[in-house]
Design an enzyme around this catalytic site. Structure first.
Site, mmCIF file in Angstrom:
data_model
loop_
_atom_site.group_PDB
_atom_site.id
_atom_site.type_symbol
_atom_site.label_atom_id
_atom_site.label_comp_id
_atom_site.label_asym_id
_atom_site.label_seq_id
_atom_site.Cartn_x
_atom_site.Cartn_y
_atom_site.Cartn_z
ATOM 1 N N ARG A 1 -10.344 15.981 -1.484
ATOM 2 C CA ARG A 1 -10.493 16.902 -2.601
ATOM 3 C C ARG A 1 -10.998 18.234 -2.101
ATOM 4 N NH1 ARG A 1 -14.227 16.041 -7.935
ATOM 5 N NH2 ARG A 1 -15.892 16.704 -6.563
ATOM 6 N N THR B 1 -11.286 24.174 -5.469
ATOM 7 C CA THR B 1 -10.280 24.096 -6.542
ATOM 8 C C THR B 1 -10.274 22.730 -7.230
ATOM 9 O OG1 THR B 1 -8.599 23.229 -5.048
ATOM 10 C CG2 THR B 1 -8.790 25.629 -5.184
ATOM 11 N N ASP C 1 -21.942 2.139 -21.293
ATOM 12 C CA ASP C 1 -20.958 1.744 -22.306
ATOM 13 C C ASP C 1 -20.211 2.954 -22.849
ATOM 14 O OD1 ASP C 1 -23.112 1.311 -25.232
ATOM 15 O OD2 ASP C 1 -22.799 2.980 -23.867
ATOM 16 N N ASP D 1 -16.733 2.183 -23.761
ATOM 17 C CA ASP D 1 -16.502 1.427 -24.987
ATOM 18 C C ASP D 1 -16.454 2.376 -26.185
ATOM 19 O OD1 ASP D 1 -17.894 -1.717 -24.289
ATOM 20 O OD2 ASP D 1 -17.828 -0.048 -22.894
HETATM 21 C C1 PRP Z 1 -13.685 11.434 -3.297
HETATM 22 C C2 PRP Z 1 -13.342 10.079 -3.863
HETATM 23 C C3 PRP Z 1 -11.990 10.308 -4.498
HETATM 24 C C4 PRP Z 1 -12.090 11.736 -4.972
HETATM 25 C C5 PRP Z 1 -12.373 11.729 -6.439
HETATM 26 O O1 PRP Z 1 -13.037 11.594 -2.071
HETATM 27 O O2 PRP Z 1 -13.350 9.048 -2.922
HETATM 28 O O3 PRP Z 1 -10.916 10.153 -3.578
HETATM 29 O O4 PRP Z 1 -13.182 12.345 -4.270
HETATM 30 O O5 PRP Z 1 -12.315 13.004 -6.951
HETATM 31 P P1 PRP Z 1 -11.190 13.464 -7.972
HETATM 32 O O6 PRP Z 1 -11.027 12.363 -8.981
HETATM 33 O O7 PRP Z 1 -11.779 14.714 -8.560
HETATM 34 O O8 PRP Z 1 -9.921 13.750 -7.218
HETATM 35 P P2 PRP Z 1 -13.197 12.924 -1.185
HETATM 36 O O9 PRP Z 1 -12.124 13.915 -1.504
HETATM 37 O O10 PRP Z 1 -14.605 13.405 -1.285
HETATM 38 O O11 PRP Z 1 -12.842 12.406 0.256
HETATM 39 P P3 PRP Z 1 -13.586 11.333 1.178
HETATM 40 O O12 PRP Z 1 -13.367 9.984 0.589
HETATM 41 O O13 PRP Z 1 -12.862 11.509 2.486
HETATM 42 O O14 PRP Z 1 -15.031 11.730 1.273
HETATM 43 N N1 URA Z 2 -17.007 12.791 -4.654
HETATM 44 C C1 URA Z 2 -18.201 12.251 -4.979
HETATM 45 O O1 URA Z 2 -18.960 11.808 -4.112
HETATM 46 N N2 URA Z 2 -18.537 12.209 -6.292
HETATM 47 C C2 URA Z 2 -17.752 12.666 -7.277
HETATM 48 O O2 URA Z 2 -18.106 12.594 -8.455
HETATM 49 C C3 URA Z 2 -16.515 13.230 -6.896
HETATM 50 C C4 URA Z 2 -16.168 13.280 -5.574
#
Ligand code: PRP
Ligand code: URA
Length: 213
Positions: A103, A107, A202, A205
């Site tokens: 991510r 952005t 919850d 729910d």
């Molecule tokens: C985190 C998590 C998801 C994503 C969720 O990964 O494991 O893949 O962020 O965020 P989103 O729903 O807004 O897309 P991250 O991009 O931090 O990568 P990582 O697992 O390599 O730390």
């Molecule tokens: N990565 C995290 O560790 N937490 C979040 O909520 C989203 C991405």
């Protein structure tokens, strides 16, 4: 899209310990593993099976086995990797693919840096695993990759989810495929930088009429 919040006291207990900032890494990893095993039990309720014969010491009888083609489990790297053992323990015959998504923290868009999926997923049940469903950008991208390859039956297993991310997945996928999201807990909301804010267990729910337990 079907949402399944695995509302169980043991799951709530384990999520609470997982969230505790005092929890050390070895315990954290163990808890993730245990939670995945519990969630996988729910997530595989619709796994495709077929009848088979089994020769017992007394007689030949009819049994059940996981149908071909075997399900595909796809951890979304990196965090999803910590959930892989728990899933494969329950479905050892499953194949494993990998998606590397990162991510962009400015952005909040998901960026793909690795894609190791079979070219043809026609008739394959796919299990996408990622502990966090925040904005939903990563999960939507992962679902799109498997739908493009012919999958029509996708189950996403996440530990924590934000309502905004669940809505994003629901709107993005519509009725194009049979997509389920199985989560340990739906949290309150996303904060201004797209992180999941811990909230009432919850919340799901209250927000989603179709939640089943
Ligand atoms: C985190 C998590 C998801 C994503 C969720 O990964 O494991 O893949 O962020 O965020 P989103 O729903 O807004 O897309 P991250 O991009 O931090 O990568 P990582 O697992 O390599 O730390
Ligand atoms: N990565 C995290 O560790 N937490 C979040 O909520 C989203 C991405």
């Amino acid at each position: 899209m079907q949402l399944h919040v695995a509302d169980h006291p043991l799951i709530r207990h384990k999520v609470t310990v997982l969230r505790d900032k005092e929890t050390k890494s070895p315990t954290f990893r163990l808890l993730v593993d245990e939670l995945v095993t519990l969630l996988a039990y729910e997530a595989t309720r619709q796994v495709r099976v077929e009848e088979c014969e089994v020769e017992t010491p007394l007689t030949v009888t009819t049994g059940t086995k996981i149908a071909d083609p075997a399900p595909l489990i796809v951890p979304i790297l990196r965090a999803g990797l910590g959930m892989l053992d728990g899933m494969t323990r329950l479905i050892p015959s499953a194949e494993v693919g990998f998606l590397g998504l990162k991510r962009d923290e400015e952005t909040l868009e998901a960026i793909t840096y690795a894609n190791r999926l079979p070219d043809d997923l026609t008739g394959r049940q796919v299990f996408l695993i990622d502990p966090m469903l925040a904005t939903g950008g990563s999960l939507v991208m992962a679902i799109e990759y498997v739908l493009q390859r012919g999958a029509t039956d996708v189950t996403c297993v996440c530990l924590l989810a934000a309502p905004e991310g669940i809505d994003h997945v629901r709107e993005a996928i519509g009725d194009r495929a049979d997509v389920s999201v199985v989560v340990a807990q739906v949290d309150e909301k996303l904060n201004e930088v797209g992180y999941i804010v811990p909230g009432l267990g919850d919340a799901g729910d209250r927000l989603y009429g179709i939640v089943d337990h």
